[in-house]
Each structure stands twice: as structure tokens, then as C-alpha cells.
Design an enzyme around this catalytic site. Structure first.
Site, PDB file in Angstrom:
ATOM      1  N   ASP A  50       0.870  -1.162   0.000  1.00 29.17           N
ATOM      2  CA  ASP A  50       0.000   0.000   0.000  1.00 29.17           C
ATOM      3  C   ASP A  50       0.914   1.222   0.000  1.00 29.17           C
ATOM      4  O   ASP A  50       2.142   1.089   0.162  1.00 29.17           O
ATOM      5  CB  ASP A  50      -0.891  -0.033   1.249  1.00 29.17           C
ATOM      6  CG  ASP A  50      -1.839   1.146   1.348  1.00 29.17           C
ATOM      7  OD1 ASP A  50      -2.279   1.621   0.288  1.00 29.17           O
ATOM      8  OD2 ASP A  50      -2.116   1.592   2.471  1.00 29.17           O
ATOM      9  N   ASP A  52      -0.031   4.930   1.474  1.00 31.54           N
ATOM     10  CA  ASP A  52      -0.147   5.762   2.672  1.00 31.54           C
ATOM     11  C   ASP A  52       0.078   4.952   3.944  1.00 31.54           C
ATOM     12  O   ASP A  52      -0.544   3.906   4.160  1.00 31.54           O
ATOM     13  CB  ASP A  52      -1.530   6.423   2.723  1.00 31.54           C
ATOM     14  CG  ASP A  52      -1.753   7.361   1.546  1.00 31.54           C
ATOM     15  OD1 ASP A  52      -0.999   8.327   1.412  1.00 31.54           O
ATOM     16  OD2 ASP A  52      -2.685   7.097   0.762  1.00 31.54           O
TER      17      ASP A  52
END
Length: 496
Positions: A50, A52
Site C-alpha cells: 500500500d 499511505d
């Protein structure tokens, strides 16, 4: 009996004091990787990430930005009182993993067995008395049908919302601040509408690009430069590992952030890059095709037959992803910070290995390594064991002593909670049980760590073994190895 009980108390206290120095010589490593499930990195050929709070971390300024922007949207677009502009973000108020009762407008911490931790229920910014909580819920247990749904949402009759995302910290604080304003000023309001309006305002901070534009305009203020992120990616690339990125964030935002923390050649490290994936729908919806994003950020309309290195793609779905790459899920390890959106479907439905990034872990472990914490928790366990053994004495004099011990135990539990967060305590534990957050973490993540940099402490063939922790019915066999009176011992109770 009174003299006998206090003599046992003093002996237990002395034993605890003698035990603490040896415990302080075995401190926990904040940079370690912890395992819920046995996993060998030798089996992993493909690493996914991912964006963030996984590849990139943000400064404390970001949550203030989100809070202020959402607060202003409430005033300007939802016609909330202008007085709430005085509300300011307090980073020390909430923790991740809390539940919010949408209809009753209370924020609380719930354990793995659906029990509310009394003393952690807040209406606005004020704690709700235990008696009121018990009356409200007819006890302290939350029935399954009231709990949040699979993804932590309040839907289909579920009245609870669980806040699992790090970005949700300003949302919880804003909800609590507006609730507090309404309560203090005797303003009648509908809690369901407040919850929806705050949720929509927080969403709009993302969807309307307010947060993205602010970060891109002042990236040094909001993004924590992490040289180790590049080091992790370079290490995996040097060992011939394939890598991919799947994020819900937009293309230009990700590109600017990755250029800042990794370098302008960041795309050369990834075999596939997917933006605005709309996880968790990405993992379940077979209908959405991929779209290529060109260098100017324009979406192209041509059909995708292969996911090419160096290109950026938008949307798509996992089934098409596996078909176009030819990768096998069992060889993939995916890292993310959101236990539901990033990890749950991958481990339950697709057989991927999963790694959770839990930034709070490092600070909690450092607290747990302090002598004050070790001393407090060791004595708390010892006192609990002493209470369990001595409860066989039912005469009035003994019961008065036991009541004093219970009072001390309650005070020490509160002290232990405050080590981590004055309102809600640890992310991982209630008084004695795992939190609901930890229950989900244990189910959906094979391994977990504070940041990706922890991978630098292990070679690419390392096998992670979960610690064999004793089950409750196994404890008596090795109770003598634990803190004195730290476990139920049947023989001692019978002898007394």
C-alpha cells in the site's frame, strides 16, 4: 487471618521487587517483526505494498490539516454553527481501533469478546460514568448484531462503526468535539446526522483533493522523509524479488511522494503500479477493467492486455491483476496499514500472505520497556494472582482485606491504561484481554511491525515463528516460571 493475608501480601511485593531487575534485562525490540502465523520469506517471490502509512509516513501536521478542513466543510457546506471553528485537533485524545455508537453518539474501546472497557466510553470529550454505560447497554457486552460489519462499517442494522484507519484519528476527534459543543450548549441534534455529516466531510477532504493538494504544495512539511524505504525496496530488488504497488491514492500524488522519499526513478523498482484502486472493492469486484494513465495523468481508453513495468494503471480488480501478471497468490506478501481494506480479503479469500504496518507499535513497546511500566504490570499480575488464591477466605475480616486489594488493583489498572493514552489506553489491550483491534490483527495479518524498515533486520530467507504462548488450561504446568502468584495454581488453593 488479617495478619496472615498482609504477610502474604508483603512476601508477594518483595518477590515482585526482586523479579523486576531480571525482567528489565529482557526488553522488547521496537524494530522487531512479530508473527501471528509461521511464514518463511524463502517462499515469497513477490512483494506488494500500500502507499499511505506503508511506504510513506506523514508528520503530525497532516491530521491537523484534515481536522481543520473537515471542520470548515461542516460549517460552510453543512451549515453547522460557526462556533465550532474554535475546536482544535488534539493528537492525544483518540487511538485507532475504537468503536463509535452511531445512535448514542459515544466513542468506546471494546475487547476481543465484545465487552466494553469501562472508563473508556466518551460522549463528546467527557467520560461516561460506568453506571450509565451499564444501564445503556444492559451490562457491558455489545451483541454481535450491533457490532460493526466485516469492514468495520455501520451498515445493514449494525449500530457500531470501528475506526481502523490512521486517517480516522482526526475524524474521531472532530466527532467528539462537535458532540461536546452541542452538549455544552444544550443544542438538540440527531446523532445519526452528525455522524454522517462528519464522515462525509472527512471523505470530501480526500475526494475533493484538499489533502492531496496541500501535501503536494508543501511536501517537506507533511511527508516524513524515510531513506530506509528506498533501502528496503533496493534490498528486495537486489535479491530478484518482484514488487508492486496498489493504492487508493491518485497518480500525481503518489508520484510526487515517491519521488521525494525514493527518487525520480522509483517506478523502475516496481513491476506494477496501480492507483485509485478503490480497495477493498479491488479485491472482490471482477467487473472493473484497468485503465492506463499516461505521463500527463490522462486516462487512456485502450484495452489492457499486459501490465507493463514503468506504467501506471488505475482501478482494475485482483482477478484481472493475477491473470495479466501470471502471479500465484501463495507467493505474494502484501503490506498495508488498514487491517480490513488492505489485508482481510487477501488472507481470507485469496491465500496471500499479509504484513500489517502498525506505527503505534514502536511507541507502545518503548513504554513497555520502561522500568515503571514493568514494575507496575508485574505487581498487577502478582496481586491478581494473590487475590485469586486468597478469595477462599470468606470471613468478614479477610473480605475487608481483599476489598482493599481489589481497590488497589483497580487503581493500578487505570495507571497502566494511562501509560499509553489517558482516555483509552493501549491499542492492543484492555485491562486484561486483547482489544477487538488486536483480534482482527491476529486473524488477518501473518506478521506485523512498526514500519517497513524492520525488514532490514532480517534476510530474505528468514522464517518467522509465532511464539508459543500458553493457553489458559496449560498455565499451571509452568506457572512457577512466571511472576509469583501470576497464574491459577489448583494445588495452592486447595492447600489454603
Amino acid at each position: 487471618m488479617k495478619h496472615y493475608l498482609w504477610a502474604r501480601y508483603r512476601d508477594a511485593r518483595r518477590s515482585t521487587d526482586e523479579l523486576v531487575p531480571s525482567l528489565m534485562s529482557n526488553l522488547l525490540n521496537p524494530d522487531a517483526i512479530f508473527s501471528n502465523n509461521e511464514m518463511s520469506l524463502s517462499d515469497i517471490e513477490i512483494y506488494g505494498f500500500d502507499y499511505d502509512y506503508t511506504l510513506v509516513f506523514y508528520s503530525k501536521h497532516l491530521h491537523t490539516l484534515i481536522f481543520n478542513a473537515a471542520r470548515d466543510l461542516l460549517i460552510n457546506e453543512h451549515r453547522y454553527p460557526a462556533e465550532i471553528r474554535k475546536c482544535e485537533y488534539d493528537p492525544s485524545f483518540a487511538i485507532r481501533g475504537l468503536h463509535y455508537d452511531v445512535h448514542r453518539a459515544v466513542l468506546m474501546k471494546i475487547d476481543a469478546f465484545h465487552y466494553i472497557q469501562l472508563g473508556t466510553v466518551y460522549r463528546g470529550l467527557s467520560v461516561v460514568p460506568d453506571e450509565e454505560v451499564i444501564e445503556m447497554y444492559e451490562g457491558s457486552h455489545v451483541p454481535l448484531e450491533q457490532m460493526s460489519d466485516f469492514y468495520g462499517k455501520s451498515s445493514h442494522g449494525h449500530t457500531m462503526k470501528q475506526f481502523m484507519d490512521i486517517f480516522s484519528l482526526p475524524e474521531m476527534t472532530l466527532l467528539s468535539c462537535v458532540n461536546e459543543h452541542f452538549l455544552k450548549n444544550n443544542i438538540d441534534y440527531e446523532p445519526v446526522h452528525l455522524y454522517k455529516d462528519v464522515k462525509d466531510s472527512i471523505r470530501d477532504v480526500h475526494i475533493k483533493g484538499i489533502m492531496y493538494r496541500a501535501i503536494e504544495a508543501d511536501i517537506e512539511k507533511y511527508v516524513c522523509y524515510a531513506e530506509q524505504t528506498r533501502a528496503v525496496l533496493a534490498k528486495l530488488a537486489d535479491h530478484g524479488k518482484k514488487m508492486f504497488l496498489i493504492t487508493n491514492s491518485p497518480s500525481s500524488f503518489v508520484d510526487k511522494g515517491m519521488r521525494y522519499i525514493v527518487g525520480k526513478d522509483w517506478r523502475d523498482l516496481f513491476d506494477v503500479v496501480i492507483v485509485q484502486a478503490e480497495k477493498p472493492n479491488f479485491f472482490n469486484d471482477r467487473r472493473r477493467p484497468f485503465r492506463k494513465v499516461n505521463e500527463k495523468g490522462v486516462l487512456l481508453w485502450d484495452k489492457i492486455h499486459k501490465l507493463q513495468k514503468g506504467q501506471i494503471y488505475k482501478q482494475g480488480n485482483l482477478y484481472e491483476f493475477l491473470k495479466l501478471t501470471g502471479w500465484r497468490g501463495s507467493k505474494v506478501l502484501y503490506f498495508g496499514d488498514h487491517i480490513y481494506s488492505d489485508l482481510a480479503d487477501l488472507t481470507l479469500k485469496h491465500g496471500w500472505r499479509t504484513g500489517a504496518i502498525i506505527p503505534e507499535l514502536r511507541s507502545e513497546l518503548r513504554i513497555m520497556n520502561t522500568e515503571q511500566y514493568v514494575q507496575t504490570v508485574t505487581w498487577l499480575q502478582t496481586l491478581t494472582g494473590l487475590l485469586e488464591q486468597m478469595q477462599v477466605h470468606r470471613d468478614p475480616e479477610s473480605q475487608l482485606v481483599l476489598q482493599e486489594w481489589k481497590k488497589e488493583r483497580k487503581e493500578m489498572r487505570e495507571m497502566t491504561k494511562r501509560f499509553f493514552n489517558a482516555q483509552f489506553g493501549s491499542l492492543f489491550r484492555t485491562d486484561q484481554n486483547p482489544t477487538y483491534f488486536l483480534r482482527r490483527l491476529s486473524r488477518f495479518a501473518d506478521i506485523y511491525m512498526a514500519s517497513l524498515s524492520c525488514l532490514l533486520n532480517y534476510d530474505v530467507h528468514h522464517t518467522f515463528y509465532p511464539r508459543r504462548t500458553p493457553l489458559q488450561h496449560e498455565l499451571p504446568a509452568w506457572a512457577h516460571r512466571l511472576a509469583p502468584f501470576g497464574a491459577p495454581v489448583l494445588q495452592a488453593a486447595q492447600a489454603e
